[in-house]
Design an enzyme around this catalytic site. Structure first.
Site, PDB file in Angstrom:
ATOM      1  N   CYS A  84       0.781  -1.231  -0.118  1.00 55.83           N
ATOM      2  CA  CYS A  84       0.235  -0.057  -0.059  1.00 55.83           C
ATOM      3  C   CYS A  84       0.857   1.217   0.082  1.00 55.83           C
ATOM      4  CB  CYS A  84      -0.925   0.082   1.166  1.00 55.83           C
ATOM      5  SG  CYS A  84      -1.914  -1.496   1.369  1.00 55.83           S
ATOM      6  N   SER A 118     -12.598  -7.637  -0.139  1.00 59.32           N
ATOM      7  CA  SER A 118     -11.516  -7.420   0.728  1.00 59.32           C
ATOM      8  C   SER A 118     -10.064  -8.171   0.005  1.00 59.32           C
ATOM      9  CB  SER A 118     -11.525  -8.451   2.034  1.00 59.32           C
ATOM     10  OG  SER A 118     -12.568  -7.629   2.911  1.00 59.32           O
ATOM     11  N   ARG A 203     -22.537  -2.118   9.334  1.00 51.14           N
ATOM     12  CA  ARG A 203     -22.249  -3.504   9.646  1.00 51.14           C
ATOM     13  C   ARG A 203     -20.949  -3.925  10.254  1.00 51.14           C
ATOM     14  NH1 ARG A 203     -19.789  -7.388   5.835  1.00 51.14           N
ATOM     15  NH2 ARG A 203     -19.802  -5.778   4.221  1.00 51.14           N
ATOM     16  N   CYS A 214     -13.624   1.278   7.513  1.00 47.70           N
ATOM     17  CA  CYS A 214     -12.514   0.436   6.569  1.00 47.70           C
ATOM     18  C   CYS A 214     -12.580   1.011   5.133  1.00 47.70           C
ATOM     19  CB  CYS A 214     -12.943  -0.905   6.485  1.00 47.70           C
ATOM     20  SG  CYS A 214     -13.437  -1.932   7.991  1.00 47.70           S
ATOM     21  N   CYS A 215     -11.332   1.093   4.634  1.00 48.58           N
ATOM     22  CA  CYS A 215     -11.398   1.807   3.334  1.00 48.58           C
ATOM     23  C   CYS A 215     -11.731   0.656   2.557  1.00 48.58           C
ATOM     24  CB  CYS A 215      -9.828   2.244   3.079  1.00 48.58           C
ATOM     25  SG  CYS A 215      -8.819   0.773   2.902  1.00 48.58           S
TER      26      CYS A 215
END
Length: 403
Positions: A84, A118, A203, A214-215
Site C-alpha cells: 500500500c 477484501s 455492518r 474500513c477503506c
C-alpha cells in the site's frame, strides 16, 4: 548527506472509482493522471528523464505500457511494488534521482485496477511475504473468519483500548470526520456524509471496526512531477513549486515481532522511525504541520498513527480526538480529502494522491477543503510487510506571490 533541493511542480489524479464501476483500464487511469500532472507543470513529456511507476496488481512491465502512450522517448521506466506504500515509494525514488543529481525532472506515476471485496493472497505455491506477521497475530489473538487485514488493524485497536481506555466511539469519530470531508472532494470514491451513530452501527467487520470505518478497494491513478531548483527557475515555475523539505522511508524493525504487540505489528514503529527522520531533515516539529494526509486504511490506523507521528503522546490519541485537534479548527487537519476510508484506496495511486492533495492545499487550490494558512503539509503512506513513507512539503516563502 543532503543533496539538491527537490520540488513538486505538477500533480494530477483521476476520480477514484469502485472496481468494475467504470469501463476503463490501467492505461486509461495512467494517461488521465499523467496528462493532468504534465499540464499542471506546464511541460511536455519530453522533459521527463526518468519515470517511476507504482502498481501492485499487474504484469511485469505495466509501467512501460502506461507511459508509452505519453511518448516513446526511451527514458528509463522503473516498475515499483511496495504494497500500500507503492505510490509514495515511486515518489521517493523519483525524488532521489533529482536530489542525487542524476536527473533534472522525473515523473512518479501510480495506478491500480482492483477486484471487488477484501484483499487476499494471489499466490499459493510460494511463501507469503506476510507469513511472519500473520503467525504472530494468531499467537497473540484468536484468528476468526473475518478478512485477515481488518483482523490485524482491529486487534491493534483492541490492544490500544485495553492499554489506554480508548473507546469504540473514538474510532467512529475518525470515520465520521473523513466521510464528512470527502463531501467536498470531487475525486473521492464516496461523497456521502454520515452521522456518528450511522458509522458506529454500520455492518460489523471485526470489533471494533464497522464497514464505514474500513477503506474500500478502488480503481484510479495519480501522478506527480518532481524537478530540481534549476529546472523550476528555467521554466518560470516558482509560483507553483512545492518543495519536499523532508522525506524518509522505513521498513520493519525487530520490535515488529519481538515486542509481541499488535500495534507494532501493523507498523507503528516504522511510522515513528520514518517521521522522526523526516522531521529532522525538514528542521521542524510535529506541531509545525498544519495539514496531513494519513494512511487511514482503517480508522484504527489513523488513531494509532497520531501517536506514532508524535502529534500527541502515547495513549492520548483519544483525548486528541475529543478535543477536535485532528480536524478544521484544531491542531492539524487530518485527511481533508476524505482519506482512504472515503476517497478510496487504489494501492499504487494512494501515496501520489496524498501528494496531490498536499500540493493543492499549500498552493491554496483545495476549494472547499482548503485549510486556512497552511504552510507545512505532511503525508504518511503505509504498507504492511512492510514499508512506510513520510513526506513533508512546504512552499518556499521567497517564491510565494509569483505567478
Amino acid at each position: 548527506m543532503p543533496g539538491r533541493r527537490v520540488f513538486v511542480i505538477g500533480v494530477g489524479m483521476t476520480k477514484f472509482e469502485k472496481p468494475g464501476g467504470k469501463d476503463w483500464d490501467y492505461p486509461d487511469m495512467a494517461r488521465i493522471a499523467a496528462t493532468r500532472a504534465l499540464n499542471d507543470a506546464c511541460i511536455d513529456y519530453s522533459a521527463i528523464q526518468q519515470v517511476c511507476v507504482g502498481y501492485c496488481y499487474g504484469d511485469s512491465t505495466c509501467g512501460q505500457r502506461a507511459v508509452y502512450q505519453l511518448g516513446m522517448t526511451g527514458v528509463p521506466v522503473y516498475n515499483v511494488n511496495n504494497n500500500c506504500a507503492t505510490g509514495s515509494t515511486a515518489l521517493y525514488m523519483a525524488k532521489q534521482f533529482v536530489e542525487g543529481g542524476l536527473s533534472e525532472c522525473c515523473m512518479a506515476l501510480g495506478f491500480e485496477k482492483m477486484e471487488k471485496g477484501s484483499l487476499g493472497a494471489k499466490y499459493f505455491d510460494r511463501t507469503n511475504p506476510m507469513d511472519q506477521h500473520m503467525e504472530l497475530m494468531m499467537d497473540l489473538r484468536e484468528f476468526t473468519s473475518a478478512p485477515p487485514t481488518p483482523q490485524m488493524f482491529g486487534n491493534a485497536a483492541r490492544e490500544h483500548m485495553e492499554k489506554f481506555g480508548t473507546t469504540k466511539t473514538h474510532f467512529a469519530k475518525i470515520a465520521y470526520k473523513n466521510h464528512k470531508n470527502s463531501v467536498n472532494n470531487p475525486y473521492s470514491q464516496f461523497r456521502d456524509e454520515y452521522t456518528l451513530d450511522q458509522i458506529a452501527s454500520s455492518r460489523p467487520i471485526y470489533e471494533p471496526l464497522t464497514k464505514l470505518q474500513c477503506c474500500p478497494t478502488s480503481d484510479g491513478g495519480a501522478c506527480a512531477i518532481v524537478c530540481s531548483e534549476e529546472f523550476v527557475k528555467r521554466h518560470g515555475l516558482e509560483g507553483q513549486a512545492v518543495e519536499i523539505i523532508g522525506m524518509a522511508m522505513a521498513t520493519d524493525l525487530r520490535t515488529t515481532f519481538d515486542d509481541k504487540s499488535c500495534i507494532k505489528l501493523i507498523g507503528a514503529d516504522m511510522s515513528k522511525t520514518a517521521s522522526q527522520a523526516a522531521y529532522k531533515q525538514a528542521g521542524i516539529a510535529p506541531r509545525d504541520v498544519q495539514v496531513l494526509e494519513l494512511h487511514d486504511c482503517f480508522s484504527s490506523n489513523e488513531l494509532l498513527t497520531y501517536e506514532a507521528l508524535g502529534l500527541c503522546r502515547e495513549g492520548e490519541a483519544g483525548k486528541f480526538i475529543d478535543r477536535g485537534d485532528n480536524d478544521y479548527g484544531g491542531q492539524v487537519v487530518v485527511n481533508p480529502s476524505g482519506g482512504l476510508i472515503s476517497k478510496g484506496h487504489p494501492l499504487g495511486a494512494t501515496g501520489l494522491a496524498q501528494c496531490a492533495e498536499m500540493c493543492w492545499q499549500l498552493r491554496g487550490e483545495a476549494d472547499k477543503r482548503q485549510v486556512r494558512n497552511a504552510k507545512v503539509a505532511m503525508s504518511h503512506n503505509l504498507g504492511l510487510g512492510g514499508a512506510v513513507v513520510v513526506t513533508i512539503y512546504k512552499r518556499p516563502e521567497a517564491w510565494q506571490g509569483k505567478a
